[in-house]
Design an enzyme around this catalytic site. Structure first.
Site: not given
Length: 232
Positions: A102-104
Site C-alpha cells: 500500500l502506498d505511504k
C-alpha cells in the site's frame, strides 16, 4: 527433491517460469543464489526464498494490520517508519513480510505473514484475490465513468486496467468503491486520473475477504482459523 519440482509443487510458477527465476538469480537457498534447477532441496531443513519471500523452512504466522497513513510498506527502511515497526514484541520476527503493498498515504487492510507460497498466490492476478478500496475523490463520478472503469481503461504507459466493480457510495464527500484483483503501480489513482479526477484519500477495506473491523489504525491481530482457511 530437485528445486524446480519443489517450487512447482508450491505453485510458485510453471517449470519454465521457475527456470527463468533461477536464471535471473531471484531464488536463494539458505542465503545463496540458486544457479541450477537440478539443485536438491529438503523443504523441512532448507530455507528457500523467491524475491526475498520465504517458501519453506519455518512455522507460519499470519496477521492483518490496519495500516495508518505515513508508514511505508517495507520490511526495513533507513529514513521512514515501516509497517513492520508496528509489529510488537514478541510477535516481531525477521521472516515476516507484508503481502503486496500500500502506498505511504494509503490506509487499511494489509496482510503480514511469513508464508511465501500463500503470499505469491494472493498477489498473483491469476488467482483473482479481490481487493476493495474506498477512494475519496474531488468530484462525483457519472454512471458512464463507472462503466468505463469496469470496461477498462488504457493508461498513458499503455497498461490496460479495469475494475471488477465500481459504485459511488457517497456524494458528500464523493467516495467511490472499487473492486480489483490486480495490483498495478498506483492503479486506483491512475484509473481515477484517467477520468480527469484526483484521489484525495484511499483506504483498502478488504483483501481476499479479510477486513480490519475493530482495529484502530496501527493495530493488528492474528488471522482466525476461518479467515486463514478461506484465503488458502
Amino acid at each position: 527433491m530437485i528445486i524446480d519440482k519443489f517450487l512447482h509443487d508450491q505453485q510458485v510458477g510453471s517449470r519454465s517460469e521457475i527456470h527463468d527465476l533461477i536464471k535471473q538469480r531471484r531464488i536463494q537457498m539458505d542465503g545463496q543464489k540458486v544457479k541450477s534447477f537440478k539443485l536438491s532441496v529438503n523443504p523441512q531443513v532448507n530455507h528457500v526464498t523467491v524475491d526475498g519471500q520465504l517458501i519453506s523452512g519455518q512455522q507460519d504466522y499470519y496477521y492483518v494490520l490496519n495500516k495508518p497513513a505515513g508508514v511505508i510498506t517495507a520490511t526495513k527502511d533507513t529514513h521512514n517508519k515501516t509497517v513492520m515497526d508496528l509489529i510488537n514484541e514478541p510477535d516481531r520476527r525477521d521472516d515476516l513480510f507484508p503481502v503486496g503493498r500500500l502506498d505511504k498515504d494509503t490506509t487499511g487492510v494489509l496482510l503480514i505473514m511469513n508464508d511465501g507460497k500463500l503470499s505469491h498466490q494472493l498477489v498473483s492476478p491469476k488467482q483473482h484475490a479481490e481487493k476493495i478500496y474506498h477512494a475519496e475523490l474531488t468530484a462525483n463520478l457519472s454512471e458512464d465513468d463507472l462503466r468505463q472503469l469496469i470496461d477498462g481503461v488504457t493508461l498513458k504507459d499503455g497498461t490496460f486496467v479495469q475494475a471488477d466493480g465500481a459504485d459511488m457510495i457517497s456524494s458528500q464527500p464523493p467516495v467511490v468503491e472499487l473492486a480489483i484483483h490486480e495490483g498495478k503501480y498506483h492503479q486506483i489513482k491512475r484509473m481515477i486520473g484517467y477520468l480527469g479526477q484526483k484521489v484525495v484519500r484511499l483506504n483498502r477495506v478488504s483483501f481476499a475477504g479479510i477486513n480490519v473491523s475493530g482495529l484502530n489504525p496501527g493495530e493488528y491481530r492474528e488471522l482466525t482459523e476461518q479467515e486463514l482457511s478461506s484465503i488458502k
